[in-house]
Every structure is written in structure tokens, then in C-alpha cells.
Design a protein around this motif. Structure first.
Motif, mmCIF file in Angstrom:
data_model
loop_
_atom_site.group_PDB
_atom_site.id
_atom_site.type_symbol
_atom_site.label_atom_id
_atom_site.label_comp_id
_atom_site.label_asym_id
_atom_site.label_seq_id
_atom_site.Cartn_x
_atom_site.Cartn_y
_atom_site.Cartn_z
ATOM 1 N N ALA A 1 0.717 -1.298 0.130
ATOM 2 C CA ALA A 1 0.024 0.158 -0.089
ATOM 3 C C ALA A 1 0.550 1.122 -0.194
ATOM 4 N N GLY A 2 2.034 1.055 0.636
ATOM 5 C CA GLY A 2 2.992 2.463 0.849
ATOM 6 C C GLY A 2 3.743 2.496 -0.540
ATOM 7 N N VAL A 3 3.719 1.421 -1.129
ATOM 8 C CA VAL A 3 4.541 1.468 -2.512
ATOM 9 C C VAL A 3 3.442 2.110 -3.489
ATOM 10 N N ASP A 4 2.559 1.517 -3.445
ATOM 11 C CA ASP A 4 1.283 2.225 -4.293
ATOM 12 C C ASP A 4 0.988 3.635 -4.231
ATOM 13 N N GLY A 5 0.950 4.080 -3.026
ATOM 14 C CA GLY A 5 0.856 5.357 -2.414
ATOM 15 C C GLY A 5 1.833 6.151 -2.980
ATOM 16 N N LEU A 6 3.087 5.877 -3.103
ATOM 17 C CA LEU A 6 4.259 6.576 -3.687
ATOM 18 C C LEU A 6 4.143 6.681 -4.657
ATOM 19 N N SER A 7 3.821 5.567 -5.742
ATOM 20 C CA SER A 7 3.703 5.712 -7.349
ATOM 21 C C SER A 7 2.615 6.857 -7.523
ATOM 22 N N LEU A 8 1.690 7.044 -6.630
ATOM 23 C CA LEU A 8 0.543 8.156 -7.101
ATOM 24 C C LEU A 8 1.231 9.369 -7.131
ATOM 25 N N LEU A 9 2.453 9.884 -6.499
ATOM 26 C CA LEU A 9 2.990 10.927 -6.520
ATOM 27 C C LEU A 9 3.878 11.262 -8.019
ATOM 28 N N GLU A 10 4.036 10.359 -8.594
ATOM 29 C CA GLU A 10 4.691 10.192 -10.062
ATOM 30 C C GLU A 10 6.157 10.695 -9.816
ATOM 31 N N TRP A 11 6.929 10.085 -8.899
ATOM 32 C CA TRP A 11 8.366 10.402 -8.826
ATOM 33 C C TRP A 11 8.967 9.995 -9.984
ATOM 34 N N GLU A 12 9.780 10.824 -10.641
ATOM 35 C CA GLU A 12 10.472 10.466 -11.984
ATOM 36 C C GLU A 12 11.628 9.561 -11.952
ATOM 37 N N ASP A 13 12.233 9.682 -10.563
ATOM 38 C CA ASP A 13 13.580 8.562 -10.500
ATOM 39 C C ASP A 13 13.169 7.426 -9.512
ATOM 40 N N PRO A 14 13.089 6.341 -10.236
ATOM 41 C CA PRO A 14 12.587 5.212 -9.535
ATOM 42 C C PRO A 14 13.594 4.682 -8.563
ATOM 43 N N ASP A 15 14.890 4.978 -8.740
ATOM 44 C CA ASP A 15 15.807 4.722 -7.381
ATOM 45 C C ASP A 15 15.557 5.403 -6.243
#
Length: 374
Positions: free
Chosen positions: A152-166
């Protein structure tokens, strides 16, 4: 996401909820501890983080609120102050839990108490998100497992559209450490993201001495890191070349050079860790200190002498973990207090009369947890 942990509590598949669960409580308050990255010697593939017990951490209170739109969360206040804007980085964690549970008929209000000062680079955001995840899950009967909360935390982070996956790996590693507690080995590749809990001997104690000098650091490492991230994101947008995640992990010298991971290959056996005290001898102190100082690039007067004093007093390791926060490690509370006193004294004597404060906290073996509910 892959977990090397045998108990089904950690590894069961994500649950599909067809019926919306009723809230078990109307109010839940949770606590999430601070974390420290690069505790033990890692590699290009792995790093070790740990959680710190005590008052340094973040608190989150979640309440059923009929004034909030059903199926959504809202931030009511942060440290007692009503926020003027929207905080997607906090709300997204709560929203993901509600979505996975299928919550559509109730709204939630979140009150955030940040116990981690902004100048302490020990992942305040990860602690806040972890506290939110645990509190919302508890409110509805603790339906999600640890692995599901991490997801859930991972999915929530992806919502923020971080450009850098690292950078996502860096954040998720801290989130995992906050939720699980103790030591965690983090695999730095994003896909699959492999994070391994490490069992520290139950009969052993470990204490962290935090020393904070009274000095303003204009160019903090967090500010520098933020600028670095923006520049890296520009480069990534142009070249699509991913930077190595270690660029976001702060200083790479380990806090505890005598830290050892014991790999267990037998089925059902967890990975273990221990501290070999004599790994860093007196002869090695200067080399270790030189490496730590070279990577810190700090302008704090007397810092090298303060760290050397900690090592001379028996600390397993000592390094700068934030713009002006120095941490040393020992296995005895009273000895930890003495080391803290000596480090504060060293700042006065070798830092031009610089005042400092010290506190001692032990290793957190629990991770994010509920502390009250109604």
C-alpha cells in the motif's frame, strides 16, 4: 515485491475484499520510529537500515469523520496547526489502505504529530506514512498483513509520480524498516524489490547515542540532496538513464563497521545479524574516522575530535546521519550515557565552546505500532 521471511503473516498474497469491512474503532493513534540508513557494511546491491526506539518518531491519529467525503482521507492538522494546502504524500498512504479494504462509506481525518525535527535526516516521511498505514489498518480490524501494508505504501508513492525510481527504492527501504523494526537488509534494485528482515540476538541490547550541536548549518545535506534530486530528475527526463540509488542514501560509510550478516539458506530460516566488536581495532580507528569525515563534508567545528572521542570510549562506530546529528553505537545504556557526555564535552573543548545535547535510544525491535484506540 519479494520477502525472505517464512511466516505466512508476511508472505500471504494480497487479499481481495468483496464486502466493505466495518470500522472496529472510531479512533486509533499510532507511532512509527525513526530509521538510520547504512548501518552495516553493504555492497552495490544491498544496504542495511535499522529502526530506533524512544521518543524520536512520528505519531498519527486517525478518526472516523462524517464531515469528510466518504471513501477518502483528509488531513485535519499537523502538529496542531491546520494545514492550508493538500498533502498528497500523507493522504495517499491512507487512501491506498482504504482502497485495498474497499472502504467507500466513511471518511477519515488524520492528525499528524511529527516528533522528528526537519534537521534530522532519518526519514520523517517514511515514519509518517508507516504510522498512517498501521493506524488506518487497525481502525478496520487489521485486515491487511505487513506485506500488504508495504505494498500500500509503494502504491501510494507511485501516485506521486516520482520520476526517479531509484529514489523510490530509498524511500521504500526506509518505509519497510519503520514498519518491521530492528535491522532490515534492502536490495537496491526496484524490480523485484527484495528486502530482508534481519534477526538480532534477543539477549543482546544495542543503544544509539544521538548528539546534536547547537549550530546552524546553512547548506544542510537534505537541502543538497533535494537539489541533487531535481538535477538528477532533469537528466533522467532527457537521457532516461537511471542513477544508482546510493546517490540518495546519504553517507555511504557504515555506522557499524563490525556489523555482520549471517546468511541462512535452510528453508524457513531467517537471516541473522550480529556485531563483532573487535572488528574495528584501535589501529583501524583513524582509517575509519578519516573515511567517515571525508564523506560527511561537514563544517561543524570539532566534529573529527568528537567522533574520535566516541571511538576511544568504546563505541562500535560513529558518523554524521544528518546535517548536524552525530550518532554513536554501544551495547550498554550507562556506557552510552557516558559516551554522550564525553562527546558533548569534546564539542565544548574542541569546537570553540560549541554547546551540544545528547540522548540515548535503543534499537527498536517492534516497528510501527498502535498505541491507543477507542
Amino acid at each position: 515485491m519479494t520477502f525472505r521471511r517464512n511466516p505466512s503473516y508476511y508472505d500471504r498474497p494480497l487479499t481481495a475484499f468483496k464486502i466493505e469491512p466495518e470500522p472496529i474503532f472510531s479512533y486509533v493513534k499510532s507511532f512509527a520510529p525513526a530509521t538510520i540508513a547504512n548501518v552495516g557494511p553493504g555492497s552495490n546491491q544491498n544496504q542495511v537500515n535499522c529502526a530506533i526506539d524512544g521518543s524520536i518518531g512520528n505519531y498519527v491519529s486517525v478518526r472516523i469523520d462524517p464531515e469528510v467525503t466518504p471513501g477518502t482521507p483528509a488531513i485535519s492538522d499537523i502538529n496542531g496547526v491546520i494545514p492550508k494546502g493538500y498533502y498528497p504524500e500523507i493522504s495517499s498512504a491512507a487512501l491506498q489502505v482504504m482502497t485495498k479494504l474497499g472502504i467507500k462509506t466513511v471518511g477519515l481525518s488524520l492528525s499528524i504529530e511529527k516528533g522528528l525535527p526537519p534537521s534530522w535526516s532519518i526519514e520523517s516521511k517514511a515514519a509518517t506514512d508507516a504510522a498512517v498505514l498501521v493506524a488506518v489498518n487497525e481502525l478496520f480490524g487489521r485486515k491487511l498483513s505487513v506485506s500488504e501494508l508495504i505494498q500500500a505504501g509503494v502504491d501510494g508513492l507511485s501516485l506521486l509520480e516520482w520520476e526517479d525510481p531509484d529514489y523510490q527504492v530509498f524511500f521504500i527501504g526506509n518505509l519497510m524498516t519503520v514498519i518491521m523494526g530492528s535491522f532490515v537488509m534492502i536490495h537496491r534494485h526496484l524490480s523485484p524489490l527484495e528486502i530482508n528482515p534481519l534477526e538480532f540476538p534477543a539477549e543482546k541490547e544495542l543503544f544509539f547515542i544521538f548528539v546534536n550541536p547547537e549550530i546552524d548549518i546553512e547548506n544542510s545535506c537534505r537541502q543538497e540532496m533535494g537539489a541533487s534530486i531535481k538535477e538528477t530528475q532533469k537528466d533522467y527526463a532527457k537521457t532516461k538513464t537511471k542513477p544508482h540509488s546510493s546517490e540518495y542514501c546519504g553517507q555511504n560509510a557504515p555506522l557499524i563497521p563490525g556489523f555482520e550478516v549471517i546468511r541462512e539458506t535452510a528453508e524457513g530460516k531467517a537471516m541473522r545479524c550480529r556485531i563483532i566488536k573487535n572488528r574495528v581495532s584501535d589501529d583501524d580507528d583513524d582509517d575509519y574516522l578519516e573515511k567517515v569525515m571525508e564523506e560527511s563534508k561537514s563544517k561543524i567545528p570539532g566534529l573529527a575530535k568528537v567522533m574520535k572521542v566516541a571511538l576511544e570510549e568504546g563505541a562500535f562506530g560513529c558518523k554524521l546521519v544528518g546535517p548536524k546529528v552525530i550518532v554513536a553505537v554501544i551495547d550498554d545504556m550507562e556506557k552510552g550515557k557516558e559516551i554522550g557526555y564525553r562527546m558533548v564535552e569534546a564539542f565544548l573543548n574542541h569546537g570553540g565552546g560549541l554547546k551540544a545535547s545528547a540522548m540515548v535510544h535503543k534499537l527498536d525491535r517492534v516497528g510501527a505500532r498502535v498505541i491507543s484506540r477507542e
